[in-house]
Design a protein around this motif. Structure first.
Motif, PDB file in Angstrom:
ATOM      1  N   MET D   1       0.918  -1.458   0.136  1.00  0.00           N
ATOM      2  CA  MET D   1       0.150  -0.026   0.049  1.00  0.00           C
ATOM      3  C   MET D   1       0.822   1.255   0.136  1.00  0.00           C
ATOM      4  O   MET D   1       0.750   2.058  -0.799  1.00  0.00           O
ATOM      5  N   PHE D   2       1.670   1.292   1.187  1.00  0.00           N
ATOM      6  CA  PHE D   2       2.563   2.610   1.004  1.00  0.00           C
ATOM      7  C   PHE D   2       3.548   2.661  -0.065  1.00  0.00           C
ATOM      8  O   PHE D   2       3.957   3.563  -0.732  1.00  0.00           O
ATOM      9  N   GLU D   3       4.103   1.334  -0.356  1.00  0.00           N
ATOM     10  CA  GLU D   3       5.056   1.260  -1.487  1.00  0.00           C
ATOM     11  C   GLU D   3       4.315   1.573  -2.856  1.00  0.00           C
ATOM     12  O   GLU D   3       5.004   2.412  -3.460  1.00  0.00           O
ATOM     13  N   THR D   4       3.103   1.171  -3.172  1.00  0.00           N
ATOM     14  CA  THR D   4       2.628   1.727  -4.370  1.00  0.00           C
ATOM     15  C   THR D   4       2.401   3.300  -4.358  1.00  0.00           C
ATOM     16  O   THR D   4       2.696   3.972  -5.329  1.00  0.00           O
ATOM     17  N   PHE D   5       1.843   3.640  -3.203  1.00  0.00           N
ATOM     18  CA  PHE D   5       1.818   5.155  -2.997  1.00  0.00           C
ATOM     19  C   PHE D   5       3.217   5.930  -3.355  1.00  0.00           C
ATOM     20  O   PHE D   5       3.428   6.739  -3.924  1.00  0.00           O
ATOM     21  N   SER D   6       4.174   5.167  -2.714  1.00  0.00           N
ATOM     22  CA  SER D   6       5.712   5.820  -2.924  1.00  0.00           C
ATOM     23  C   SER D   6       5.931   5.928  -4.517  1.00  0.00           C
ATOM     24  O   SER D   6       6.486   6.727  -4.676  1.00  0.00           O
ATOM     25  N   ILE D   7       5.699   4.710  -5.217  1.00  0.00           N
ATOM     26  CA  ILE D   7       5.824   4.547  -6.566  1.00  0.00           C
ATOM     27  C   ILE D   7       5.396   5.514  -7.358  1.00  0.00           C
ATOM     28  O   ILE D   7       6.026   6.350  -8.221  1.00  0.00           O
ATOM     29  N   ILE D   8       4.013   5.821  -7.080  1.00  0.00           N
ATOM     30  CA  ILE D   8       3.141   6.779  -8.012  1.00  0.00           C
ATOM     31  C   ILE D   8       3.789   8.065  -7.588  1.00  0.00           C
ATOM     32  O   ILE D   8       3.927   9.125  -8.430  1.00  0.00           O
ATOM     33  N   ALA D   9       3.919   8.485  -6.201  1.00  0.00           N
ATOM     34  CA  ALA D   9       4.437   9.784  -5.826  1.00  0.00           C
ATOM     35  C   ALA D   9       5.631  10.034  -6.393  1.00  0.00           C
ATOM     36  O   ALA D   9       6.034  11.181  -6.971  1.00  0.00           O
ATOM     37  N   GLY D  10       6.695   9.105  -6.668  1.00  0.00           N
ATOM     38  CA  GLY D  10       7.967   9.356  -7.195  1.00  0.00           C
ATOM     39  C   GLY D  10       7.803   9.787  -8.710  1.00  0.00           C
ATOM     40  O   GLY D  10       8.446  10.469  -9.297  1.00  0.00           O
ATOM     41  N   ALA D  11       6.967   8.986  -9.293  1.00  0.00           N
ATOM     42  CA  ALA D  11       6.643   9.037 -10.827  1.00  0.00           C
ATOM     43  C   ALA D  11       6.134  10.404 -11.082  1.00  0.00           C
ATOM     44  O   ALA D  11       6.862  11.089 -11.914  1.00  0.00           O
ATOM     45  N   ILE D  12       5.324  10.970  -9.919  1.00  0.00           N
ATOM     46  CA  ILE D  12       4.745  12.638 -10.257  1.00  0.00           C
ATOM     47  C   ILE D  12       5.802  13.378  -9.971  1.00  0.00           C
ATOM     48  O   ILE D  12       6.031  14.427 -10.746  1.00  0.00           O
ATOM     49  N   LEU D  13       6.725  13.213  -9.218  1.00  0.00           N
ATOM     50  CA  LEU D  13       8.035  13.802  -8.806  1.00  0.00           C
ATOM     51  C   LEU D  13       8.826  13.991 -10.126  1.00  0.00           C
ATOM     52  O   LEU D  13       9.263  14.940 -10.650  1.00  0.00           O
ATOM     53  N   LEU D  14       9.060  12.972 -10.635  1.00  0.00           N
ATOM     54  CA  LEU D  14       9.845  12.707 -12.103  1.00  0.00           C
ATOM     55  C   LEU D  14       9.275  13.685 -12.919  1.00  0.00           C
ATOM     56  O   LEU D  14       9.790  14.384 -13.639  1.00  0.00           O
ATOM     57  N   LEU D  15       7.970  13.520 -13.194  1.00  0.00           N
ATOM     58  CA  LEU D  15       7.295  14.606 -14.169  1.00  0.00           C
ATOM     59  C   LEU D  15       7.518  15.776 -13.976  1.00  0.00           C
ATOM     60  O   LEU D  15       7.494  16.612 -14.929  1.00  0.00           O
ATOM     61  N   LEU D  16       7.454  16.279 -12.470  1.00  0.00           N
ATOM     62  CA  LEU D  16       7.515  17.731 -12.255  1.00  0.00           C
ATOM     63  C   LEU D  16       8.903  18.237 -12.663  1.00  0.00           C
ATOM     64  O   LEU D  16       8.982  19.494 -12.528  1.00  0.00           O
ATOM     65  N   MET D  17       9.826  17.333 -12.825  1.00  0.00           N
ATOM     66  CA  MET D  17      10.921  18.088 -13.247  1.00  0.00           C
ATOM     67  C   MET D  17      11.107  18.469 -14.841  1.00  0.00           C
ATOM     68  O   MET D  17      11.713  19.348 -15.007  1.00  0.00           O
ATOM     69  N   LEU D  18      10.110  18.026 -15.504  1.00  0.00           N
ATOM     70  CA  LEU D  18       9.789  18.464 -16.810  1.00  0.00           C
ATOM     71  C   LEU D  18       9.675  19.998 -16.992  1.00  0.00           C
ATOM     72  O   LEU D  18      10.318  20.704 -17.863  1.00  0.00           O
ATOM     73  N   PRO D  19       8.726  20.911 -16.244  1.00  0.00           N
ATOM     74  CA  PRO D  19       8.862  22.133 -16.150  1.00  0.00           C
ATOM     75  C   PRO D  19      10.205  22.932 -15.919  1.00  0.00           C
ATOM     76  O   PRO D  19      10.589  23.627 -16.670  1.00  0.00           O
TER      77      PRO D  19
END
Lengths: 119, 172, 258, 107
Positions: D1-19
């Motif tokens: 549960m927490f691991e899935t959340f971490s993976i999704i959050a990490g992916a969002i963080l990675l996408l936020l590097m685009l701006p």
């Protein structure tokens, strides 16, 4: 379980602030205002995300967990110390590099024109 | 001498937190490393050495309280910034300006704390310090009005407790 | 002279490229390194035998400093030569003689903020960075890290002194004489431990024979030998990092720096 | 549960590097690019903690994050100091220079 929920909430809040910083970095009009988004959005969001993880690592209430949480908090302290300093250093360098700030019509630039200070 | 001892124990505490391996070999290496760092850069951590240990401890305690208050201010500042970036139409509220803020704080460390606190809180960044004058870039009128001197009073209270009345000498 | 150099480079390059065809395919599970020749596989050996051979939990460190210590010794030497090359080129003919700063410093531009904000932050951060760097060097056995990474951070802490004040303040702590001596000392420690093994009638860098020197059994001696070699690497990397910064930022004049 | 959340959050963080990466590419001034690289560096330090949580080796990745943050700080300070002292782009990136016909040069 409750601890997990709280830490998830903290991480989500941190991500929200990260979004704010990223959008600000694109949308703000000049270098100085972008610096606001870059310097501060990152500080608080990193603090929130890392303290969320610190809380999560605290699950078993053992000695090593406590050390690990302290280690994570060390990153927080480090970011809190260095982030304003590098923000200041970069904005000062930008000013000395002669970048003209955008100033609102009802205010004046008390510091003077950056390019007039040329030695 | 006392400052060296304090530096050494602070560094050893940092080492023990990071190490996580508590056998004789690693703790011995830690003590050696701390001695080495104390030797090469003990003059860096504490600059002003005129104060006694007890006064320093009080300052550190009040500094902790101040940092907690600053954390709350940090949240407020970021909410303001978030509103400016994400709310449609709020971009009109972005009215950047550079203002002058004159401080009564004397010592370098107090000025350092004030400058970094300003940089961390509501939409303001310190660009320059010339003497007592802080040149501050604010992102909006709301942010510029936030500089009402409350922060300065709190910082002054750290280094000169209300009871003593006299301004503190200088502090680290 | 230029042409001879070019011909040598081209010939060497062609020779090296001609060997590429004989390499195993990228990621081939049957290559000598992965699958092994016969029933002996190099990577399997490292994974299964590191703990009992050297008592080092981190396989990468053991491979780097023990099984392939020869390779790492010359990596350190490459860093050493790079630093010495930069010192030799820039120090022998500094542009504009040895007088006058490289970048004229305007005192009015500096204001007080350089001293107050950047100076105090760096003053507080530098001892912490140094202790962290030494921690990275000392825990190379257990966590990724070791001489190279710790040395870079230790060198960076001295660079930070140069950035927050000026180069003179950094050179007062870590003078030219000291960093050249330290760089040589690092390589000498590494090669010296290898030579010590050779003198005790074993292979170069075979630390197991140093059990008398460290007062332990041969397995622990390998562990301690790896640590000693890491310290040597850290010395060289620290000194060369700072030497490169000091020489490049002042164009070889070692006066004011950035 | 927490691991899935971490993976999704990490992916969002990675996408936020685009701006931030957009800022690196577009500029318009050199120091804008440096600031954007600094922002990417801070995000990377946080992302390293994410990776540590996902792999269950936080104590190891914390060291990476701290080292990365330190080098990021030193790098941005050095860049700021270089621009401040040497001024290689003086007046070239600012909006004033675009308005003026004659470029200003440092003596």
């Amino acid at each position: 379980m409750i601890l997990d929920l709280v830490s998830m909430l903290l991480i989500a809040a941190g991500l929200l602030f990260f979004v704010g910083a990223a959008v600000g970095l694109v949308r703000f009009p000049d270098f100085y205002t972008r610096m606001h988004a870059a310097g501060k959005g990152d500080t608080l969001s990193s603090l929130l995300v890392i303290s969320g993880f610190a809380l999560h690592e605290f699950k078993d209430f053992e000695g090593m967990d406590f050390i690990l949480a302290l280690k994570l908090l060390a990153i927080c302290v480090f970011i809190m110390m260095t982030s304003p300093t590098s923000t200041h250093a970069l904005i000062d360098a930008g000013y000395e590099d002669g970048i003209e700030p955008v100033i609102a019509p009802d205010a004046e630039n008390v510091l003077g024109d950056p390019t007039s200070r040329q030695p | 001498m006392m400052y060296r001892a304090v530096t050494f124990s602070l560094l050893l505490a940092i080492w023990l937190v990071f190490s996580g391996i508590y056998d004789a070999f690693h703790i011995g290496l830690g003590i050696l490393s701390c001695l080495f760092v104390t030797w090469i850069s003990s003059d860096l951590l504490f600059d002003d050495r005129s104060l006694g240990f007890r006064a320093r401890l009080g300052q550190a305690w009040r500094l902790g309280g101040y940092l907690a208050w600053l954390g709350w201010q940090l949240v407020l500042s970021n909410l303001h910034l978030l509103k400016l970036t994400l709310k449609p139409g709020a971009m009109a509220e972005v009215e950047p300006r550079i203002t002058l803020y004159r401080t009564a704080l004397k010592s370098d460390f107090e000025k350092f704390l004030l400058a970094n606190s300003i940089t961390l809180t509501p939409g303001t960044i310190t660009i320059k310090i010339l003497g007592d004058d802080f040149y501050i870039h604010s992102i909006s009128k709301f942010a510029a009005d936030g500089l009402d001197g409350q922060m300065e009073r709190r910082i002054a209270a750290i280094f000169a407790p209300a009871g003593s009345g006299s301004p503190s000498p200088s502090a680290d | 002279m230029k042409w001879i150099g070019l011909i040598a480079v081209v010939l060497t390059g062609a020779l090296l490229l001609s060997a590429v065809g004989d390499f195993p395919d990228f990621g081939d599970p049957k290559s000598p390194a992965n699958g092994g020749v016969g029933d002996f596989s190099v990577s399997q050996y490292y994974i299964t035998h590191t703990e009992q051979d050297t008592k080092v939990p981190n396989v990468v460190t053991a491979v780097l400093a023990d099984y392939r210590g020869y390779d790492t010794m010359f990596e350190t030497t490459v860093i050493f030569i790079a630093g010495i090359g930069i010192i030799a080129i820039l120090r022998s003919h500094p542009p504009g003689g040895r007088r006058g700063p490289a970048h004229p410093i305007d005192a009015t531009v500096d204001g007080d903020h350089q001293r107050i904000i950047i100076g105090i932050t760096c003053r507080i951060m530098i001892p912490i960075i140094q202790i962290f760097a030494l921690y990275v060097v000392a825990h190379g056995h257990h966590s990724p890290g070791g001489g190279f990474q710790g040395g870079v951070m230790l060198g960076a802490s001295f660079i930070l002194i140069g950035l927050s004040r000026d180069l003179q303040a950094a050179l007062a702590r870590f003078s030219e004489r000291r960093f050249i001596v330290l760089a040589c000392l690092g390589v000498a420690i590494y090669a010296g431990f290898g030579l010590l093994c050779l003198l005790l009638e074993r292979n170069f860098l075979d630390y197991g024979v140093l059990d008398g020197f460290f007062h332990t059994d041969p397995v622990m001696a390998r562990s301690h030998g790896i640590f000693a070699v890491e310290v040597g690497v850290a010395f060289t990397v620290t000194a060369i990092m700072f030497a490169i910064y000091a020489n490049l930022s002042s164009k070889g004049r070692l006066d004011e720096g950035l | 549960m927490f691991e899935t959340f971490s993976i999704i959050a990490g992916a969002i963080l990675l996408l936020l590097m685009l701006p931030a990466f957009y800022r690196v590419v577009v500029g318009p001034t050199a120091i804008d690019r440096i600031v954007a690289v600094n922002v990417i560096g801070t995000k990377t330090a946080v992302l390293l903690v994410f990776i540590g949580v996902i792999f269950g080796r936080v104590e190891m990745f914390v060291d990476f994050a701290l080292a990365y943050g330190m080098l990021n700080f030193i790098g941005s300070l050095a860049a700021a100091r270089y621009l401040h002292r040497v001024r290689p782009f003086y007046g070239k990136g600012g909006q004033l220079a675009e308005a003026e016909a004659t470029p200003t040069e440092r003596p």
